[in-house]
Enzyme design. Structure first.
Site, PDB file in Angstrom:
ATOM      1  CE1 TYR A 113      -3.900   2.225   0.576  1.00 26.67           C
ATOM      2  CE2 TYR A 113      -2.240   3.509   1.722  1.00 26.67           C
ATOM      3  CZ  TYR A 113      -3.487   3.424   1.129  1.00 26.67           C
ATOM      4  OH  TYR A 113      -4.285   4.531   1.075  1.00 26.67           O
ATOM      5  CD1 TRP A 115       0.192   6.959  -2.123  1.00 23.69           C
ATOM      6  CD2 TRP A 115       0.236   8.621  -3.618  1.00 23.69           C
ATOM      7  NE1 TRP A 115      -0.967   7.672  -1.984  1.00 23.69           N
ATOM      8  CE2 TRP A 115      -0.963   8.704  -2.887  1.00 23.69           C
ATOM      9  CE3 TRP A 115       0.491   9.565  -4.608  1.00 23.69           C
ATOM     10  CZ2 TRP A 115      -1.917   9.688  -3.124  1.00 23.69           C
ATOM     11  CZ3 TRP A 115      -0.456  10.543  -4.830  1.00 23.69           C
ATOM     12  CH2 TRP A 115      -1.646  10.590  -4.102  1.00 23.69           C
TER      13      TRP A 115
END
Length: 774
Positions: A113, A115
């Protein structure tokens, strides 16, 4: 000597041109089309070759010497042994196969999880999922820390996530038609520096400036004044955190009692208004949700509530709500209440009216654009359907077999023996870090693919060094941006770092399915394939991409602006029979029979006010009288870039800055720029005080993302990570989302010496080479 060719690249904080001298990345030049380049870009050169990089595969000494599942309490403080790639991959593949054979695939958690990369090929989560799907599956996660409560709620109420993640009613339509924007949680300029997948242009702040210049009235309902750029002239309504639902219910009460609501719209496009109206009027619980009632809870004066309700009726009004408001106890309720308020105004589906939940959340939410299919790396499907709510990781690891409820279902947590994390940092985004540390002591083995020695890497047994985006080729693209960026490799990998693709391809060979994983393609062949696939998919949309070689040579593709503004729910308003919503009734569900049927007292069948576990009206406020908001930082993206550039420069004596009102500081003898201790029953952190009247009294702001750096195991965080303090519980049984913004603390000045913050220096313990075996 600088590189002779300007080749573009992209990151979540924007497209840019790397400046390379003698093979070293030394600077950035912003993308010419970007009207508002993010200063976060300036941190990238220092991060790429900084002290915190993981440069060689490393195995935790306790795991190597004592065996898997042993000395797990040393995770976070143990030494590491440097090994070759061959040794690391052999050990890892053997452990993966052991767990699968002895415990089954449900004993593997594939956590990913975050970016990690703007690139669509080198997307860590996609590679981990593809590998695990071919391996027989693994336990995964559902929904997002950013907006998990809304993700569970909105399909029941409006049948779509579009008003959350886009497309939202576009800014050009707002500019032409809206006369008033009521912004619950504001639209912070700092959030508009970033965009998942990158951005060729940062347009959110530009559009808000145009709205201000067009004399659109802006009202910011927030505990923090500059949650809307103060230069835009927005009216500030300070509100106690977590009480927006009470305020909205009072606005609805005014509309009902003064007969200002749109009864025709409610009858034609909604179901359940009568049940909601009865609650608002107090017929269900003998508590009328009047402005006076809401004033006692929210701190917003009743007279302002009356005036705001009447003004919203007189004007074409856009109701916006920040993602952060649903990251709180009962976070489903403000979103549902906002939809009810918009429905009562009767402007949903009209240009410039209705509601949207993402304005200001990222760079380009609300940007006029043509939707297109992005190049994507295929992950396949999982043979194992088990997924847990995203924010329930610690509960799963600590309590295997415990039953939990989620969105109308019941399930039990699996017994996880191996955690594989790639592309994320749970020690940033998860709540109650001391609980998470205990949870990370349970599995037999924890594996991390990582660029830097984050706290997650320091709590892993096997750490594999991964390249940054500058060290590989990729395609940058975002669903809400008009540009595809050819991300040319700028520098050679630092140390022995490899791409996630190379790591999983090598593991796949050892696990017996190498050809199925890479399909015979290397990096550039995959980029060709993904681009051509997207090119073919977008043809019917009228979006023409040049051939790949031209795209790669020219550096980017720009998609034209659409010819007319987009208005959410316009088709539904025009003909609700021909264009029904994807809800059970086909209409907006102000009362949901489905949710009511779940029989959740913490999320009943219509919007309600339920006091949060921790807020300024809770009994616990007698002990901890300050409400902590751990919002997004303006100097980095989440925890990324914390070790360099604007983030490092913002520290106060090496600690994360924390804003508080001067009156709260004076009562505690705290001076501006002083080190303070922030604490509650879950733990404590040190921070640097910043006194500001932009934060309302009773509220303190300590942004997320400071790398976790405990003085000793379970000790105070020397650096100022607020998730040491936040509560780890679900928003409700419906969504099980995080409640980071329901957090009470107290603060005191600190006059004594503290150890230096060293978390950015990599692993300080000895890292000897593994001795050669006889």
């Amino acid at each position: 000597m600088a590189n002779s060719a300007r080749r573009p690249h992209s990151a979540h904080w924007g497209a840019f041109y790397p400046v390379v001298e003698n093979g070293k990345f030394v600077g950035v030049e912003p993308f010419p089309s970007d009207p508002a380049p993010s200063p976060i870009l300036n941190a990238m050169p220092e991060m790429v070759d900084g002290r915190a990089r993981v440069r060689q595969p490393a195995i935790r000494r306790g795991w190597m010497e004592n065996g898997r599942g042993r000395a797990t309490d040393k995770r976070g403080a143990d030494e590491y042994v440097l090994v070759s790639w061959a040794d690391a991959l052999d050990l890892l593949s053997q452990e993966l196969l052991r767990v699968r054979e002895t415990c089954g695939n449900e004993a593997i958690f594939a956590g990913s999880y975050g970016w990690c990369s703007a690139g669509r090929f080198h997307h860590a989560k996609s590679h981990l999922q593809r590998f695990m799907n071919l391996f027989g599956g693994a336990v995964g996660q559902i929904n997002s820390y950013s907006f998990a409560a809304a993700q569970a709620l909105l399909p029941h109420v409006i049948g779509t996530l579009d008003p959350l993640t886009g497309p939202l009613s576009s800014y050009d339509g707002i500019l032409e038609n809206t006369r008033m924007m009521v912004m619950f949680g504001g639209a912070p300029a700092k959030n508009m520096q970033v965009e998942s997948g990158g951005a060729g242009e940062h347009m959110g702040s530009v559009w808000l400036r145009r709205c201000s210049e067009a004399s659109i009235r802006m009202v910011s309902v927030s505990p923090i004044r500059d949650d809307v750029d103060t230069s835009l002239g927005a009216q500030w309504l300070p509100i106690r955190p977590n009480t927006d639902t009470a305020l909205i219910l009072a606005l609805c009460h005014v509309l009902v009692t003064e007969e200002l609501h749109d009864a025709d719209f409610l009858a034609k496009y909604c179901v359940g208004f009568e049940r909601f109206e009865s609650y608002v009027l107090g017929k269900a619980d003998n508590i009328a949700k009047t402005p006076e009632w809401a004033e006692a809870i929210s701190g917003v004066p009743a007279r302002q509530i009356y005036d705001l309700a009447r003004a919203m009726v007189r004007s074409r009004t856009m109701i916006t709500m920040a993602w952060s408001l649903q990251r709180a106890d009962h976070g489903e309720q403000p979103y549902w209440a906002a939809i009810a308020l918009a429905a009562m105004l009767g402007q949903i589906g009209l240009p410039g009216g209705g509601f949207g939940f993402g304005y200001g959340a990222e760079a380009n939410l609300g940007n006029p654009l043509q939707l297109m299919d992005l190049p994507t790396f295929p992950t396949g499907s999982s043979p194992l359907p088990t997924r847990i709510p995203v924010a329930r990781i610690a509960d799963m690891l600590l309590e295997p077999g415990r039953e939990y409820e989620f969105n109308g279902t019941k399930a039990s947590y699996p017994d996880i023996k191996l955690v594989y994390w790639a592309g994320g940092n749970p020690f940033h985004h998860h709540q109650d870090i001391n609980k998470l540390v205990r949870a990370f002591h349970r599995p037999d083995t924890i594996v991390v693919n990582e660029c830097w020695w984050t706290a997650t890497a320091r709590h892993a047994d096997i750490v594999l060094p991964v390249t940054t985006t500058l060290e590989r080729n990729d395609i940058g693209a975002a669903r809400r941006d008009r540009f595809l960026i050819a991300m040319h490799k700028a520098v050679s990998p630092v140390g022995d770092a490899r791409t996630d693709f190379e790591i999983f391809a090598a593991l796949a060979v050892r696990c017996g399915f190498g050809s199925a994983y890479d399909e015979g393609r290397d990096e550039m062949r995959w980029l060709h394939h993904m681009y051509r696939t997207a090119q073919h998919q977008n043809g019917p949309r009228g979006i023409d991409f040049p051939d790949f070689d031209q795209f790669w040579s020219e550096g980017h593709v720009e998609v034209p602006m659409p010819s007319r503004p987009y208005t959410a729910f316009e088709d539904f308003r025009d003909d609700p029979v021909a264009h029904p919503l994807r809800t059970p009734s086909g209409r907006i569900e102000l009362f949901s029979s489905r949710i009511s049927g779940f029989d959740y007292e913490d999320c009943p069948g219509h919007p309600v006010w339920i006091p949060p576990c921790e807020y300024l009206g809770a009994p616990l406020a007698q002990k901890f009288p300050l409400h902590l908001l751990s919002n997004q930082p303006k100097t980095r993206l989440h925890s990324q870039m914390d070790a360099a550039g604007p983030s490092l420069e913002s520290k106060i004596l090496g600690r994360e800055p924390m804003r508080m009102h001067p009156a709260d500081a004076a009562r505690r003898g705290i001076a501006d720029g002083q080190i303070v201790r922030v604490w509650n029953d879950r733990g404590s952190v040190f921070a640097g005080s910043v006194l500001s009247e932009d934060v309302m009294p009773g509220v303190v702001e300590l942004a997320t993302g400071a790398w976790y750096d405990p003085a000793q195991p379970f000790g105070p965080c020397l650096h100022g990570n607020p998730n040491v303090l936040t509560e780890d519980k679900g928003t409700s049984r419906l969504a099980q989302g995080p409640v980071a913004h329901s957090c009470l603390v107290d603060i005191e000045p600190w006059f004594w010496d503290l150890p230096a913050v060293t978390v950015h220096d990599g692993v300080k313990a000895a890292l000897p080479e593994r001795p050669a075996e006889d």
